[in-house]
Write a protein that holds these residues in place. Structure first.
Motif, PDB file in Angstrom:
ATOM      1  N   PRO A  43      57.317  48.162  32.151  1.00 17.67           N
ATOM      2  CA  PRO A  43      58.192  47.480  33.095  1.00 17.67           C
ATOM      3  C   PRO A  43      58.412  48.378  34.318  1.00 17.67           C
ATOM      4  CG  PRO A  43      59.056  47.297  30.882  1.00 17.67           C
ATOM      5  CD  PRO A  43      57.913  48.271  30.802  1.00 17.67           C
ATOM      6  N   CYS A  44      58.274  47.790  35.489  1.00 17.13           N
ATOM      7  CA  CYS A  44      58.363  48.540  36.753  1.00 17.13           C
ATOM      8  C   CYS A  44      57.165  49.461  36.965  1.00 17.13           C
ATOM      9  CB  CYS A  44      59.652  49.350  36.853  1.00 17.13           C
ATOM     10  SG  CYS A  44      61.143  48.390  36.589  1.00 17.13           S
ATOM     11  N   GLY A  45      56.103  49.301  36.164  1.00 16.05           N
ATOM     12  CA  GLY A  45      54.908  50.108  36.356  1.00 16.05           C
ATOM     13  C   GLY A  45      54.117  49.677  37.576  1.00 16.05           C
ATOM     14  N   ILE A  46      53.118  50.491  37.926  1.00 17.02           N
ATOM     15  CA  ILE A  46      52.310  50.271  39.125  1.00 17.02           C
ATOM     16  C   ILE A  46      50.883  49.927  38.713  1.00 17.02           C
ATOM     17  CG2 ILE A  46      51.429  51.319  41.245  1.00 17.02           C
ATOM     18  CD1 ILE A  46      53.764  53.366  40.971  1.00 17.02           C
ATOM     19  N   LEU A  47      50.366  48.849  39.273  1.00 12.23           N
ATOM     20  CA  LEU A  47      48.966  48.469  39.098  1.00 12.23           C
ATOM     21  C   LEU A  47      48.286  48.619  40.453  1.00 12.23           C
ATOM     22  CD1 LEU A  47      46.669  47.245  37.384  1.00 12.23           C
ATOM     23  CD2 LEU A  47      47.519  44.994  38.039  1.00 12.23           C
ATOM     24  N   LEU A  48      47.246  49.437  40.520  1.00 11.53           N
ATOM     25  CA  LEU A  48      46.540  49.700  41.775  1.00 11.53           C
ATOM     26  C   LEU A  48      45.113  49.186  41.665  1.00 11.53           C
ATOM     27  CD1 LEU A  48      46.676  52.903  43.911  1.00 11.53           C
ATOM     28  CD2 LEU A  48      44.460  51.898  43.342  1.00 11.53           C
ATOM     29  N   ILE A  49      44.701  48.383  42.625  1.00 13.75           N
ATOM     30  CA  ILE A  49      43.345  47.829  42.662  1.00 13.75           C
ATOM     31  C   ILE A  49      42.718  48.234  43.989  1.00 13.75           C
ATOM     32  CG2 ILE A  49      41.931  45.769  42.343  1.00 13.75           C
ATOM     33  CD1 ILE A  49      44.609  44.386  41.421  1.00 13.75           C
ATOM     34  N   ASP A  50      41.633  48.978  43.937  1.00 15.39           N
ATOM     35  CA  ASP A  50      41.008  49.442  45.168  1.00 15.39           C
ATOM     36  C   ASP A  50      39.945  48.461  45.634  1.00 15.39           C
ATOM     37  OD1 ASP A  50      40.805  51.192  47.274  1.00 15.39           O
ATOM     38  OD2 ASP A  50      39.357  52.502  46.289  1.00 15.39           O
ATOM     39  N   ASN A  51      39.661  48.527  46.946  1.00 18.55           N
ATOM     40  CA  ASN A  51      38.581  47.735  47.563  1.00 18.55           C
ATOM     41  C   ASN A  51      38.770  46.236  47.364  1.00 18.55           C
ATOM     42  OD1 ASN A  51      36.711  50.297  46.076  1.00 18.55           O
ATOM     43  ND2 ASN A  51      37.079  50.219  48.266  1.00 18.55           N
ATOM     44  N   THR A  52      39.998  45.757  47.498  1.00 18.37           N
ATOM     45  CA  THR A  52      40.240  44.326  47.285  1.00 18.37           C
ATOM     46  C   THR A  52      39.718  43.464  48.423  1.00 18.37           C
ATOM     47  OG1 THR A  52      42.515  44.777  48.035  1.00 18.37           O
ATOM     48  CG2 THR A  52      42.174  44.477  45.673  1.00 18.37           C
ATOM     49  N   ASP A  53      39.174  44.070  49.461  1.00 16.22           N
ATOM     50  CA  ASP A  53      38.517  43.299  50.516  1.00 16.22           C
ATOM     51  C   ASP A  53      37.034  43.113  50.232  1.00 16.22           C
ATOM     52  OD1 ASP A  53      38.168  46.075  50.879  1.00 16.22           O
ATOM     53  OD2 ASP A  53      37.598  45.799  52.977  1.00 16.22           O
ATOM     54  N   MET A  54      36.520  43.705  49.160  1.00 18.11           N
ATOM     55  CA  MET A  54      35.085  43.695  48.901  1.00 18.11           C
ATOM     56  C   MET A  54      34.696  42.689  47.820  1.00 18.11           C
ATOM     57  SD  MET A  54      34.091  47.751  49.100  1.00 18.11           S
ATOM     58  CE  MET A  54      34.362  48.693  50.604  1.00 18.11           C
ATOM     59  N   GLU A  55      33.422  42.393  47.764  1.00 21.83           N
ATOM     60  CA  GLU A  55      32.892  41.407  46.827  1.00 21.83           C
ATOM     61  C   GLU A  55      33.121  41.809  45.381  1.00 21.83           C
ATOM     62  OE1 GLU A  55      30.888  37.892  45.627  1.00 21.83           O
ATOM     63  OE2 GLU A  55      31.680  38.509  47.590  1.00 21.83           O
ATOM     64  N   CYS A  56      33.166  43.121  45.112  1.00 19.44           N
ATOM     65  CA  CYS A  56      33.346  43.582  43.731  1.00 19.44           C
ATOM     66  C   CYS A  56      34.688  43.152  43.156  1.00 19.44           C
ATOM     67  CB  CYS A  56      33.204  45.099  43.646  1.00 19.44           C
ATOM     68  SG  CYS A  56      34.389  46.026  44.647  1.00 19.44           S
ATOM     69  N   SER A  57      35.633  42.778  44.009  1.00 22.76           N
ATOM     70  CA  SER A  57      36.961  42.345  43.556  1.00 22.76           C
ATOM     71  C   SER A  57      37.118  40.822  43.595  1.00 22.76           C
ATOM     72  CB  SER A  57      38.044  43.022  44.405  1.00 22.76           C
ATOM     73  OG  SER A  57      38.021  44.417  44.241  1.00 22.76           O
ATOM     74  N   LYS A  58      36.014  40.108  43.606  1.00 20.94           N
ATOM     75  CA  LYS A  58      36.041  38.648  43.674  1.00 20.94           C
ATOM     76  C   LYS A  58      36.848  38.059  42.517  1.00 20.94           C
ATOM     77  CE  LYS A  58      32.905  34.698  44.100  1.00 20.94           C
ATOM     78  NZ  LYS A  58      31.493  34.263  44.130  1.00 20.94           N
ATOM     79  N   GLY A  59      37.684  37.087  42.829  1.00 20.39           N
ATOM     80  CA  GLY A  59      38.498  36.413  41.821  1.00 20.39           C
ATOM     81  C   GLY A  59      39.889  36.992  41.685  1.00 20.39           C
ATOM     82  N   ILE A  60      40.087  38.214  42.154  1.00 20.92           N
ATOM     83  CA  ILE A  60      41.385  38.861  42.009  1.00 20.92           C
ATOM     84  C   ILE A  60      42.423  38.244  42.935  1.00 20.92           C
ATOM     85  CG2 ILE A  60      42.574  41.052  42.494  1.00 20.92           C
ATOM     86  CD1 ILE A  60      40.273  42.491  41.159  1.00 20.92           C
ATOM     87  N   ASP A  61      42.007  37.813  44.133  1.00 21.32           N
ATOM     88  CA  ASP A  61      42.952  37.218  45.088  1.00 21.32           C
ATOM     89  C   ASP A  61      43.716  36.057  44.476  1.00 21.32           C
ATOM     90  OD1 ASP A  61      42.468  38.976  47.076  1.00 21.32           O
ATOM     91  OD2 ASP A  61      41.303  37.611  48.334  1.00 21.32           O
TER      92      ASP A  61
END
Length: 226
Positions: free
Chosen positions: A164-182
């Motif tokens: 609870p209150c933890g941090i989730l960090l996702i890098d390169n969310t503008d790139m194709e490798c992060s497809k579907g995350i949006d």
């Protein structure tokens, strides 16, 4: 390489970018005085990497997101990474417990020679790679980082292992490798606040986007990076 390709490489970095100063979402990364310093930092660290093979031992995420992580991460923190790297070396110096999983055996061997306390796991196949976090208790980690393979599956597996209150960090969310995350993040799952932080990172002279999610929206105020 043709002349046109050279022009694209110099002025745009990749064909998908409007310029070398835009991320792949089209965000212009020179809006504030601090952006100029971050841009100069990216240029210098890129030169060191290209010319001498020097890799800065800190997370290769946008500088604005790195400043936030430095503020938020306590020395007692537990950290899990999908995708190991220079970040692993930094986290082990600034956190209590660090676990990183990777699917590149040569890279794992290299990093195991560099780390002192962090645990590096080599896992082949999506089920093993993503499922490694399942070996830890629920709500165990203060910080979970997604910066490797199978990013959408990692995101879906991460939430229940985040404190609870933890941090989730996702890098390169503008790139194709992060497809579907949006689509997943747009619904603000688990009451999470979502902060998209475009900017400059070490070792690459072009901007990208790092996204930070806070699992309890009451825990922290919106990110400000003057």
């Amino acid at each position: 390489m043709t002349f046109d390709q050279v022009v694209v490489k110099v002025f745009c970095a990749t064909e998908e970018r409007r310029s070398r100063f835009h991320d792949l979402r089209g965000n212009f990364a020179l809006k504030r005085p601090r952006d100029l310093a971050d841009c100069a930092f990216a240029l210098w660290t890129t030169f060191l990497r290209k010319a001498f093979g020097v890799r800065l031992r800190q997370p290769w995420i946008t500088r604005c997101s790195f400043r936030q992580i430095k503020k938020w991460l306590p020395p007692s923190a537990t950290v899990f990474e999908w995708g190991s790297g220079m970040s692993t070396l930094w986290y082990e110096r600034h956190a209590c417990e660090v676990h990183a999983v990777d699917d590149n055996p040569q890279w794992c061997t290299y990093l195991r020679r560099k780390v002192k306390r962090a645990s590096i796991y080599f896992e082949e196949g999506e089920d093993n790679y993503v499922g490694k976090i399942g070996e830890f208790p629920l709500e165990y980690f203060d910080l979970i980082v997604i910066d490797g393979s199978h990013r959408y599956s990692c995101l879906m597996a991460a939430w229940k292992h985040l404190k609870p209150c933890g941090i989730l960090l996702i890098d390169n969310t503008d790139m194709e490798c992060s497809k579907g995350i949006d689509e997943e993040l747009s619904a603000q799952p688990h009451g999470a606040q979502v902060f998209r932080l475009p900017g400059w990172c070490p070792g690459n002279f072009f901007p990208t986007e790092t996204t930070i999610c806070i699992s309890d929206k009451a825990a922290l105020r919106p990110v400000r990076d003057p």
